[in-house]
Design an enzyme around this catalytic site. Structure first.
Site, PDB file in Angstrom:
ATOM      1  N   SER A 161       0.859  -1.193   0.000  1.00  0.00           N
ATOM      2  CA  SER A 161       0.000   0.000   0.000  1.00  0.00           C
ATOM      3  C   SER A 161       0.885   1.230   0.000  1.00  0.00           C
ATOM      4  O   SER A 161       1.985   1.210   0.578  1.00  0.00           O
ATOM      5  CB  SER A 161      -0.889   0.032   1.244  1.00  0.00           C
ATOM      6  N   TYR A 174      -1.209  -0.927  10.120  1.00  0.00           N
ATOM      7  CA  TYR A 174      -1.335  -1.134   8.669  1.00  0.00           C
ATOM      8  C   TYR A 174      -0.077  -0.637   7.966  1.00  0.00           C
ATOM      9  O   TYR A 174       0.506  -1.325   7.132  1.00  0.00           O
ATOM     10  CB  TYR A 174      -2.564  -0.367   8.164  1.00  0.00           C
TER      11      TYR A 174
HETATM   12  N1  LIG Z   1      -8.632  -0.087  -1.863  1.00  0.00           N
HETATM   13  C1  LIG Z   1      -7.593   0.661  -1.620  1.00  0.00           C
HETATM   14  O1  LIG Z   1      -7.668   1.901  -1.669  1.00  0.00           O
HETATM   15  C2  LIG Z   1      -6.267   0.023  -1.289  1.00  0.00           C
HETATM   16  C3  LIG Z   1      -5.157   0.859  -1.201  1.00  0.00           C
HETATM   17  C4  LIG Z   1      -3.918   0.295  -0.903  1.00  0.00           C
HETATM   18  C5  LIG Z   1      -3.799  -1.062  -0.719  1.00  0.00           C
HETATM   19  N2  LIG Z   1      -4.892  -1.856  -0.806  1.00  0.00           N
HETATM   20  C6  LIG Z   1      -4.692  -3.290  -0.577  1.00  0.00           C
HETATM   21  O2  LIG Z   1      -5.474  -4.080  -1.463  1.00  0.00           O
HETATM   22  C7  LIG Z   1      -5.708  -5.358  -0.836  1.00  0.00           C
HETATM   23  C8  LIG Z   1      -7.185  -5.692  -0.715  1.00  0.00           C
HETATM   24  O3  LIG Z   1      -7.851  -5.442  -1.833  1.00  0.00           O
HETATM   25  P1  LIG Z   1      -9.310  -6.020  -2.093  1.00  0.00           P
HETATM   26  O4  LIG Z   1     -10.041  -4.883  -2.693  1.00  0.00           O
HETATM   27  O5  LIG Z   1      -9.244  -7.289  -2.845  1.00  0.00           O
HETATM   28  O6  LIG Z   1      -9.901  -6.324  -0.603  1.00  0.00           O
HETATM   29  P2  LIG Z   1     -11.147  -7.189  -0.188  1.00  0.00           P
HETATM   30  O7  LIG Z   1     -11.313  -6.982   1.276  1.00  0.00           O
HETATM   31  O8  LIG Z   1     -12.320  -6.873  -1.081  1.00  0.00           O
HETATM   32  O9  LIG Z   1     -10.720  -8.686  -0.515  1.00  0.00           O
HETATM   33  C9  LIG Z   1      -9.804  -9.371   0.280  1.00  0.00           C
HETATM   34  C10 LIG Z   1     -10.286 -10.764   0.499  1.00  0.00           C
HETATM   35  O10 LIG Z   1      -9.355 -11.362   1.399  1.00  0.00           O
HETATM   36  C11 LIG Z   1     -10.056 -12.205   2.256  1.00  0.00           C
HETATM   37  N3  LIG Z   1      -9.294 -12.404   3.497  1.00  0.00           N
HETATM   38  C12 LIG Z   1      -9.156 -11.537   4.518  1.00  0.00           C
HETATM   39  N4  LIG Z   1      -8.427 -12.092   5.494  1.00  0.00           N
HETATM   40  C13 LIG Z   1      -8.071 -13.326   5.065  1.00  0.00           C
HETATM   41  C14 LIG Z   1      -7.330 -14.394   5.646  1.00  0.00           C
HETATM   42  N5  LIG Z   1      -6.820 -14.297   6.863  1.00  0.00           N
HETATM   43  N6  LIG Z   1      -7.167 -15.530   4.923  1.00  0.00           N
HETATM   44  C15 LIG Z   1      -7.702 -15.657   3.688  1.00  0.00           C
HETATM   45  N7  LIG Z   1      -8.445 -14.668   3.107  1.00  0.00           N
HETATM   46  C16 LIG Z   1      -8.626 -13.520   3.782  1.00  0.00           C
HETATM   47  C17 LIG Z   1     -11.387 -11.533   2.498  1.00  0.00           C
HETATM   48  O11 LIG Z   1     -12.404 -12.460   2.866  1.00  0.00           O
HETATM   49  C18 LIG Z   1     -11.667 -10.873   1.145  1.00  0.00           C
HETATM   50  O12 LIG Z   1     -12.532 -11.648   0.346  1.00  0.00           O
HETATM   51  C19 LIG Z   1      -5.169  -5.265   0.568  1.00  0.00           C
HETATM   52  O13 LIG Z   1      -3.899  -5.856   0.657  1.00  0.00           O
HETATM   53  C20 LIG Z   1      -5.105  -3.765   0.797  1.00  0.00           C
HETATM   54  O14 LIG Z   1      -4.206  -3.434   1.801  1.00  0.00           O
HETATM   55  C21 LIG Z   1      -6.127  -1.348  -1.085  1.00  0.00           C
END
Ligand SMILES: NC(=O)c1ccc[n+]([C@@H]2O[C@H](COP(=O)([O-])OP(=O)(O)OC[C@H]3O[C@@H](n4cnc5c(N)ncnc54)[C@H](O)[C@@H]3O)[C@@H](O)[C@H]2O)c1
Length: 277
Positions: A161, A174
């Site tokens: 991130s 985070y």
């Molecule tokens: N949206 C943003 O602005 C943004 C910015 C920077 C970084 N990110 C990063 O993007 C990533 C997430 O993106 P996304 O949109 O796919 O999120 P999301 O939450 O929609 O999807 C993540 C999935 O991971 C699963 N999950 C959570 N914990 C878990 C575990 N312990 N074991 C197995 N599965 C697990 C959840 O059930 C979910 O389905 C993260 O790493 C986040 O830090 C997002």
């Protein structure tokens, strides 16, 4: 389909998504990999979410069509924080497809997991966020590296991130965990280069995903669209990213287009990392 991952097996960890208005990073990346010809192991602690991603892939690409294996996408319920979680997902991939070429680590939690500024962060929240975002990613890489070394195209893509390197005062754990993801990625790159396994990370800026916008707006008690507009105004390119922007970067890093790129931490942020103030 241009087939940049044709014949490859990709494991996407966190392949489901938080419910919300738009598609999430993990699901968009899984669909993008499938469009490019990869067979997918879709890992999520919520198996129903991974199955929804498998269904989206089947809808779009069609199981068994265009010569594709009917089992081109396998959904599996694994929590990567479980002691045996990483070993289990590797075992499922080997059983289904016999190898792993690409490991995409997308799981990350922050907002809603009790994070806060350093002076208001509980031990429990710190431990939980570090466990999910960093320790489990390291343990997943540790489990998959021996198998990736057997591939001629081994590639790891970790989702970090922009918070790792830019202001995120209220997200201490985070930020620390994502800075750790960057360091882990460089270390993986150096120690696996001679085995032909590349490791790179993506640092998304403000992306309009359910996790980034819907969950955050709910936590803050503000209107979703207003919050989305506020984020968009802070991005030099004038809009938030979409999950497809993140997925396209992941595809590039996972494919042979990036064959001579390893140890890179790539901002995908509409210019946010170049902005002062
Ligand atoms: N949206 C943003 O602005 C943004 C910015 C920077 C970084 N990110 C990063 O993007 C990533 C997430 O993106 P996304 O949109 O796919 O999120 P999301 O939450 O929609 O999807 C993540 C999935 O991971 C699963 N999950 C959570 N914990 C878990 C575990 N312990 N074991 C197995 N599965 C697990 C959840 O059930 C979910 O389905 C993260 O790493 C986040 O830090 C997002």
């Amino acid at each position: 389909m241009t087939g940049r991952l044709a014949g490859r097996v990709a494991v996407v960890v966190g392949a489901g998504q938080t419910p919300g208005a738009n598609i999430g990073n993990g699901r968009a990346t899984a669909i993008t990999f499938a469009r490019e010809g990869a067979s997918l192991v879709l890992v999520d602690r919520d198996v129903g979410r991974a199955e929804d991603t498998a269904a989206a892939i089947a809808d779009e690409i069609g199981s068994g069509s265009a010569g594709r294996d009917a089992r081109a996408a396998v959904a599996v319920g694994v929590d990567i924080t479980d002691d045996d979680g990483p070993d289990r997902l590797v075992a499922v991939a080997l059983e289904a497809f016999g190898r792993i070429d690409v490991l995409h680590n997308n799981v990350g939690v922050g907002v809603g997991a009790g994070d806060g500024p350093p002076h208001h962060l509980s031990d429990d929240a710190y431990d939980r966020i570090m466990d999910v975002n960093l320790r489990s990613m390291w343990r997943t890489c540790r489990a998959a590296v021996p198998v990736l070394r057997d591939s001629e195209h081994g590639a790891i893509v970790n989702v970090s991130s922009l918070a790792a390197v830019a202001s995120a005062g209220n997200l201490t754990a985070y930020k620390l965990s994502k800075a750790g993801v960057n360091a882990l990625t460089q270390n993986l790159a150096l120690t696996n280069a001679k085995y032909g396994v590349r490791a790179n990370a993506i640092m998304p800026g403000f992306v309009d995903t359910p996790m980034g916008v819907d969950s955050a707006a709910e936590q803050l008690g503000v209107d979703r669209d207003e919050y989305a507009d506020r984020r968009a105004r802070m991005v030099p390119l004038g809009r938030q990213g979409s999950a497809w922007d993140v997925a396209n970067a992941a595809l590039f890093l996972a494919s042979d287009d990036a064959a001579w790129i390893t140890g890179v931490v790539l901002p995908v942020d509409g210019g946010q990392s170049s902005k002062l103030g």
